[in-house]
Design a protein around this motif. Structure first.
Motif, PDB file in Angstrom:
ATOM      1  N   ARG A 162      13.160   3.132  17.930  1.00 33.36           N
ATOM      2  CA  ARG A 162      14.024   2.156  17.266  1.00 33.36           C
ATOM      3  C   ARG A 162      13.256   1.386  16.191  1.00 33.36           C
ATOM      4  O   ARG A 162      13.754   1.174  15.074  1.00 33.36           O
ATOM      5  CB  ARG A 162      14.576   1.207  18.338  1.00 33.36           C
ATOM      6  N   SER A 163      12.044   0.983  16.515  1.00 31.92           N
ATOM      7  CA  SER A 163      11.221   0.251  15.561  1.00 31.92           C
ATOM      8  C   SER A 163      10.843   1.126  14.373  1.00 31.92           C
ATOM      9  O   SER A 163      10.859   0.681  13.219  1.00 31.92           O
ATOM     10  CB  SER A 163       9.958  -0.260  16.272  1.00 31.92           C
ATOM     11  N   ALA A 164      10.515   2.390  14.646  1.00 32.90           N
ATOM     12  CA  ALA A 164      10.145   3.312  13.572  1.00 32.90           C
ATOM     13  C   ALA A 164      11.319   3.581  12.637  1.00 32.90           C
ATOM     14  O   ALA A 164      11.150   3.680  11.409  1.00 32.90           O
ATOM     15  CB  ALA A 164       9.635   4.621  14.158  1.00 32.90           C
ATOM     16  N   GLU A 165      12.507   3.712  13.197  1.00 30.00           N
ATOM     17  CA  GLU A 165      13.696   3.943  12.366  1.00 30.00           C
ATOM     18  C   GLU A 165      13.960   2.753  11.450  1.00 30.00           C
ATOM     19  O   GLU A 165      14.352   2.920  10.287  1.00 30.00           O
ATOM     20  CB  GLU A 165      14.902   4.214  13.262  1.00 30.00           C
ATOM     21  N   LEU A 166      13.725   1.540  11.943  1.00 25.31           N
ATOM     22  CA  LEU A 166      13.893   0.352  11.111  1.00 25.31           C
ATOM     23  C   LEU A 166      12.861   0.330   9.984  1.00 25.31           C
ATOM     24  O   LEU A 166      13.192   0.010   8.837  1.00 25.31           O
ATOM     25  CB  LEU A 166      13.767  -0.902  11.978  1.00 25.31           C
ATOM     26  N   LEU A 167      11.631   0.694  10.292  1.00 25.23           N
ATOM     27  CA  LEU A 167      10.606   0.757   9.254  1.00 25.23           C
ATOM     28  C   LEU A 167      10.944   1.838   8.228  1.00 25.23           C
ATOM     29  O   LEU A 167      10.722   1.656   7.025  1.00 25.23           O
ATOM     30  CB  LEU A 167       9.237   1.024   9.878  1.00 25.23           C
ATOM     31  N   ALA A 168      11.467   2.961   8.682  1.00 24.47           N
ATOM     32  CA  ALA A 168      11.859   4.025   7.760  1.00 24.47           C
ATOM     33  C   ALA A 168      12.968   3.562   6.828  1.00 24.47           C
ATOM     34  O   ALA A 168      12.978   3.882   5.630  1.00 24.47           O
ATOM     35  CB  ALA A 168      12.304   5.260   8.544  1.00 24.47           C
ATOM     36  N   ASN A 169      13.916   2.792   7.356  1.00 25.47           N
ATOM     37  CA  ASN A 169      14.988   2.236   6.540  1.00 25.47           C
ATOM     38  C   ASN A 169      14.407   1.346   5.448  1.00 25.47           C
ATOM     39  O   ASN A 169      14.779   1.451   4.267  1.00 25.47           O
ATOM     40  CB  ASN A 169      15.943   1.449   7.442  1.00 25.47           C
ATOM     41  N   LEU A 170      13.479   0.473   5.821  1.00 22.38           N
ATOM     42  CA  LEU A 170      12.855  -0.411   4.847  1.00 22.38           C
ATOM     43  C   LEU A 170      12.062   0.386   3.815  1.00 22.38           C
ATOM     44  O   LEU A 170      12.107   0.089   2.617  1.00 22.38           O
ATOM     45  CB  LEU A 170      11.938  -1.400   5.562  1.00 22.38           C
ATOM     46  N   THR A 171      11.342   1.399   4.265  1.00 25.92           N
ATOM     47  CA  THR A 171      10.551   2.221   3.353  1.00 25.92           C
ATOM     48  C   THR A 171      11.436   2.869   2.293  1.00 25.92           C
ATOM     49  O   THR A 171      11.078   2.931   1.114  1.00 25.92           O
ATOM     50  CB  THR A 171       9.772   3.287   4.132  1.00 25.92           C
ATOM     51  N   GLY A 172      12.600   3.344   2.710  1.00 25.17           N
ATOM     52  CA  GLY A 172      13.529   3.936   1.761  1.00 25.17           C
ATOM     53  C   GLY A 172      14.035   2.931   0.743  1.00 25.17           C
ATOM     54  O   GLY A 172      14.212   3.256  -0.439  1.00 25.17           O
ATOM     55  N   ILE A 173      14.260   1.697   1.181  1.00 23.04           N
ATOM     56  CA  ILE A 173      14.725   0.651   0.267  1.00 23.04           C
ATOM     57  C   ILE A 173      13.653   0.295  -0.755  1.00 23.04           C
ATOM     58  O   ILE A 173      13.941   0.083  -1.939  1.00 23.04           O
ATOM     59  CB  ILE A 173      15.146  -0.595   1.069  1.00 23.04           C
ATOM     60  N   LEU A 174      12.401   0.251  -0.303  1.00 27.36           N
ATOM     61  CA  LEU A 174      11.306  -0.208  -1.164  1.00 27.36           C
ATOM     62  C   LEU A 174      10.683   0.896  -2.011  1.00 27.36           C
ATOM     63  O   LEU A 174       9.824   0.604  -2.852  1.00 27.36           O
ATOM     64  CB  LEU A 174      10.205  -0.846  -0.306  1.00 27.36           C
ATOM     65  N   GLU A 175      11.097   2.144  -1.831  1.00 24.45           N
ATOM     66  CA  GLU A 175      10.389   3.242  -2.493  1.00 24.45           C
ATOM     67  C   GLU A 175      10.496   3.212  -4.008  1.00 24.45           C
ATOM     68  O   GLU A 175       9.687   3.846  -4.696  1.00 24.45           O
ATOM     69  CB  GLU A 175      10.871   4.587  -1.952  1.00 24.45           C
ATOM     70  N   THR A 176      11.458   2.474  -4.556  1.00 28.75           N
ATOM     71  CA  THR A 176      11.568   2.378  -6.014  1.00 28.75           C
ATOM     72  C   THR A 176      10.718   1.256  -6.581  1.00 28.75           C
ATOM     73  O   THR A 176      10.618   1.110  -7.805  1.00 28.75           O
ATOM     74  CB  THR A 176      13.028   2.148  -6.428  1.00 28.75           C
ATOM     75  N   GLN A 177      10.105   0.461  -5.713  1.00 25.63           N
ATOM     76  CA  GLN A 177       9.313  -0.675  -6.173  1.00 25.63           C
ATOM     77  C   GLN A 177       7.883  -0.258  -6.485  1.00 25.63           C
ATOM     78  O   GLN A 177       7.262   0.502  -5.740  1.00 25.63           O
ATOM     79  CB  GLN A 177       9.301  -1.778  -5.111  1.00 25.63           C
ATOM     80  N   SER A 178       7.345  -0.763  -7.583  1.00 28.37           N
ATOM     81  CA  SER A 178       5.976  -0.427  -7.967  1.00 28.37           C
ATOM     82  C   SER A 178       4.977  -1.207  -7.118  1.00 28.37           C
ATOM     83  O   SER A 178       5.135  -2.427  -6.929  1.00 28.37           O
ATOM     84  CB  SER A 178       5.749  -0.748  -9.443  1.00 28.37           C
ATOM     85  N   PRO A 179       3.937  -0.539  -6.611  1.00 23.56           N
ATOM     86  CA  PRO A 179       2.910  -1.249  -5.843  1.00 23.56           C
ATOM     87  C   PRO A 179       1.946  -2.035  -6.732  1.00 23.56           C
ATOM     88  O   PRO A 179       1.128  -2.797  -6.232  1.00 23.56           O
ATOM     89  CB  PRO A 179       2.188  -0.123  -5.108  1.00 23.56           C
ATOM     90  N   THR A 180       2.036  -1.839  -8.035  1.00 19.21           N
ATOM     91  CA  THR A 180       1.152  -2.537  -8.962  1.00 19.21           C
ATOM     92  C   THR A 180       1.382  -4.044  -8.868  1.00 19.21           C
ATOM     93  O   THR A 180       2.513  -4.515  -8.872  1.00 19.21           O
ATOM     94  CB  THR A 180       1.411  -2.078 -10.409  1.00 19.21           C
ATOM     95  N   GLY A 181       0.306  -4.783  -8.783  1.00 16.92           N
ATOM     96  CA  GLY A 181       0.407  -6.234  -8.756  1.00 16.92           C
ATOM     97  C   GLY A 181       0.241  -6.842  -7.380  1.00 16.92           C
ATOM     98  O   GLY A 181      -0.026  -8.044  -7.266  1.00 16.92           O
ATOM     99  N   LEU A 182       0.412  -6.053  -6.333  1.00 13.80           N
ATOM    100  CA  LEU A 182       0.169  -6.587  -4.996  1.00 13.80           C
ATOM    101  C   LEU A 182      -1.327  -6.763  -4.783  1.00 13.80           C
ATOM    102  O   LEU A 182      -2.127  -5.913  -5.189  1.00 13.80           O
ATOM    103  CB  LEU A 182       0.743  -5.646  -3.930  1.00 13.80           C
ATOM    104  N   GLY A 183      -1.710  -7.835  -4.137  1.00  9.26           N
ATOM    105  CA  GLY A 183      -3.121  -8.116  -3.902  1.00  9.26           C
ATOM    106  C   GLY A 183      -3.690  -7.242  -2.800  1.00  9.26           C
ATOM    107  O   GLY A 183      -3.036  -6.312  -2.311  1.00  9.26           O
ATOM    108  N   PRO A 184      -4.919  -7.520  -2.390  1.00  9.68           N
ATOM    109  CA  PRO A 184      -5.539  -6.732  -1.317  1.00  9.68           C
ATOM    110  C   PRO A 184      -4.767  -6.890  -0.016  1.00  9.68           C
ATOM    111  O   PRO A 184      -4.124  -7.918   0.217  1.00  9.68           O
ATOM    112  CB  PRO A 184      -6.952  -7.318  -1.211  1.00  9.68           C
ATOM    113  N   PRO A 185      -4.817  -5.884   0.835  1.00 11.75           N
ATOM    114  CA  PRO A 185      -4.108  -5.973   2.123  1.00 11.75           C
ATOM    115  C   PRO A 185      -4.717  -7.062   2.998  1.00 11.75           C
ATOM    116  O   PRO A 185      -5.872  -7.473   2.801  1.00 11.75           O
ATOM    117  CB  PRO A 185      -4.335  -4.590   2.747  1.00 11.75           C
ATOM    118  N   PRO A 186      -3.971  -7.530   3.988  1.00  9.99           N
ATOM    119  CA  PRO A 186      -4.562  -8.448   4.965  1.00  9.99           C
ATOM    120  C   PRO A 186      -5.675  -7.719   5.726  1.00  9.99           C
ATOM    121  O   PRO A 186      -5.706  -6.490   5.754  1.00  9.99           O
ATOM    122  CB  PRO A 186      -3.389  -8.810   5.876  1.00  9.99           C
TER     123      PRO A 186
END
Length: 243
Positions: A47-71
């Motif tokens: 269930r948790s993985a399916e929710l993450l997959a849903n979010l991943t699909g929504i965000l896939e058009t967003q550019s990762p450029t500009g995000l800072g270093p990971p936590p």
């Protein structure tokens, strides 16, 4: 964007403003309610993985450029060339308290992930049960959006597969739960990982636990994650292609 797509999260009401080095403020709608799932389990992994997959699909058009270093619990290759990302307060502590096997495993994971040649995507970098709220089996709210990261999709999924069951005390999910999580994510996304992606996912599954085990050792906390690493580390490294 996620809120506009109907994803269960608070909606931003202001832009993010930087007040100083390392200090950014913003505001979002209040979204109380829902229940945190405790206890993990394979059904919850799916269930948790399916929710993450849903979010991943929504965000896939967003550019990762500009995000800072990971936590730090997702930062396995800091630009300093050191093993652990810099943290003056933590680095000043007695590192001899950390078992050698934690450093050795972290180095193996870091080296494996450094070899990955996969595109970066935008994703949620703190996918723990404590940041999710549910109404029965239906997702109500995902929190902690200051943990967005720019990393390969397989690495984001892998890290989540190890950490998804964590509540107030971080832990490392059993291998079969992580396996269910990674498999369910692929099913929900409608594609299978390549061998490279599978190895990256299993390597990344270890890093949040390594970060937490280091903290347990330095702060003399109960070795919850450290014990799980002792039981699972070798098998997870094997699945990551680390021989």
């Amino acid at each position: 964007m996620a809120a506009d797509a109907g994803f269960p999260c608070a909606r931003p009401v202001t832009d993010a403003d930087q007040l100083g080095p390392g200090l950014v403020v913003s505001a979002e709608t209040w979204r109380p309610g829902g229940t945190m799932h405790a206890g993990g389990g394979r059904p919850f992994a799916a269930r948790s993985a399916e929710l993450l997959a849903n979010l991943t699909g929504i965000l896939e058009t967003q550019s990762p450029t500009g995000l800072g270093p990971p936590p730090p619990w997702m930062h396995w290759n800091p630009p300093t060339g050191r093993l652990w990302p810099p943290n003056p307060a933590i680095d000043a502590m007695d590192q001899d308290l950390v078992p050698d096997r934690v450093h050795a495993t972290a180095r193996a994971v870091s080296e494996r992930l450094a070899r990955a040649e996969l595109p970066l995507v935008v994703g949620h970098g703190d996918w723990e049960s404590q940041n999710l709220r549910w109404n029965d089996d239906h997702p109500w709210a995902v929190h902690d959006w200051d943990s967005l990261v720019a990393l390969p999709e397989a690495a984001i999924v892998g890290a989540a597969s190890g950490a998804f069951a964590s509540t107030t005390i971080p832990t490392l999910a059993p291998i079969e739960w992580s396996e269910e999580f990674i498999g369910s994510f692929q099913l929900a996304r409608g594609r299978s990982f390549t061998e490279e992606e599978r190895e990256v996912a299993w390597a990344a599954s270890l890093w949040p636990a390594l970060h937490n085990a280091r903290g347990e050792s330095l702060f003399h906390s109960p070795p919850v994650t450290l014990d799980a690493l002792t039981r699972q580390g070798r098998e997870r490294l094997h699945r990551a292609g680390v021989r």
